[in-house]
Motif scaffolding. Structure first.
Motif: not given
Length: 322
Positions: A224-226, A191-193, A230-233
Motif C-alpha cells: 500500500a502507498h503511504p 486507499t481508505d486505510s 495516512a488517515n490511520a496514522f
C-alpha cells in the motif's frame, strides 16, 4: 544469537518489490508471481542471489541491518499445486529458499550490518482480496506445514505479508507459536486505510493480539502507498506502537488499478523516501523500512538517504538521567 529487528533500535532495511522487479525490469516470466519457482529453473537460483546482492550491498554501504525475506510468498499448497508441486517438492523448495539466504548471510553479515533470515508467508488467496476466507482454525492448519518447514530450515523469524483479513493472520500466528517461531503480521490496506475485508488497522491489530495473547512480535504494513494509510496514522495512539515496519508500494494507485495495469508505475523514489522520513519523524519506533510492488533498489536507496540522518540523530541523543 541473531538480534531480531524489534529488539534493537537499529534501522533495518529490506528489499523492494521482488516480483515486479523481476517481471517488469528483467523480463522474467513468473507465473502467479511465484518467485520461488525460479529455484527449479536453470539459472534461477543465480537470478535470486543477484537480486538480493543489490540490496545487501546497500545495507553494507549504509551500515544498517538487513532482513532477508525468503522468496516464498506463493510457496503454499494452493499456489504450489497450480504450479505443479507436490507437498514434498513444495517443502523442498521452501528449504532451498532458506538455504540460499543462509549462504548470502555468511557472505555479507558484519557487526555494522546484522542480517536476519525471515521465512515469508503469503495469503492462501489473492493478496488484494478477502473474498475467499478461512476460519482461524482452518488457517492454522493450512499454514502449519510451511511453518514447520521454516522452523526445521533454521529461520530466525517468519513474516506473513499482504494479509487481507484477521482470521488468516490469527491462524498463522498460532501456527508460529506452536513451533516456537517469532512471527510478524503485515497487513495490506486499501486507499481508505482499511483492510480489504473492511476492518480498520486498529481493530485488526487488536483482534489478532486478543486472540493470540499479543502473539506477533510486531506488525507491518505492505503493498500500500503511504497516502493510503495516512488517515490511520493521523493520530498517535497506543496501538500504533505495535507497527514497526513499512513496505510500501511505489505507486499511489489502488489495488484495483494496479491489477489492471500492463505497465509498471515506479512512482517517485525521492518522494517516497521523503514520505518515509516524515512517518519516521512522527513514529521513530518504526525501524524496519523496505518496499513492495513497483519499488526497486532506487527506492530503498532513497529511503536510506532520507531516513538515516534522522535515525543517527535519534540514536546520538544523550539518555535522560532521572
Amino acid at each position: 544469537m541473531t538480534t531480531l529487528p524489534h529488539l534493537s533500535d537499529r534501522l533495518f532495511i529490506t528489499d523492494g518489490g521482488m516480483e515486479t522487479t523481476l517481471v517488469f525490469h528483467q523480463g522474467i516470466d513468473l507465473p502467479d508471481f511465484a518467485s520461488f519457482d525460479l529455484l527449479r529453473r536453470p539459472g534461477g537460483r543465480q537470478i535470486i542471489e543477484d537480486y538480493f546482492r543489490t540490496y545487501l550491498a546497500l545495507a553494507v554501504k549504509n551500515q544498517v541491518g538487513f532482513i532477508l525475506e525468503s522468496p516464498t510468498w506463493r510457496a503454499n499448497p494452493d499456489w504450489g499445486t497450480r504450479l505443479g508441486y507436490s507437498s514434498e517438492t513444495l517443502a523442498a523448495a521452501n528449504r532451498e529458499a532458506i538455504a540460499l539466504l543462509q549462504t548470502l548471510r555468511q557472505q555479507y553479515e558484519s557487526a555494522t550490518t546484522p542480517i536476519v533470515i525471515s521465512g515469508c508467508f503469503g495469503p492462501r488467496g489473492d493478496g488484494y482480496s478477502s473474498a475467499i476466507a478461512m476460519t482461524e482454525a482452518e488457517a492454522e492448519h493450512y499454514h502449519r506445514p510451511q511453518m514447520e518447514t521454516f522452523q526445521q530450515a533454521g529461520v530466525d523469524m517468519v513474516a506473513a505479508l499482504t494479509m487481507t483479513y484477521v482470521q488468516e493472520a490469527i491462524g498463522i500466528t498460532r501456527a508460529a507459536q506452536a513451533v516456537g517461531l517469532p512471527v510478524v503480521i503485515s497487513f495490506t490496506v486499501e486507499t481508505d486505510s482499511r483492510l480489504p475485508s473492511g476492518t480498520t488497522l486498529k481493530d485488526a491489530i487488536a483482534e489478532v493480539d486478543a486472540a493470540t495473547d499479543n502473539g506477533p512480535a510486531y506488525y507491518m504494513i505492505n503493498c500500500a502507498h503511504p497516502t493510503h494509510f495516512a488517515n490511520a496514522f493521523a493520530v498517535d495512539q497506543a496501538w500504533m506502537q505495535r507497527i514497526r515496519g513499512l513496505r510500501a508500494n511505489a505507486s499511489a494507485k489502488s489495488h484495483a488499478e494496479l491489477d489492471e495495469s500492463t505497465e509498471l508505475d515506479a512512482g517517485n523514489p525521492a518522494e517516497l523516501g521523503q514520505q518515509y522520513r516524515e512517518l519516521r519523524a512522527q513514529f521513530p519506533h518504526i525501524t524496519i523500512l523496505g518496499g513492495c510492488c513497483g519499488t526497486d533498489d532506487r527506492h530503498i536507496e532513497a529511503i536510506c538517504q532520507a531516513c538515516l540522518p534522522l535515525a543517527w540523530a535519534h540514536l546520538s541523543q544523550p539518555a535522560l538521567i532521572l
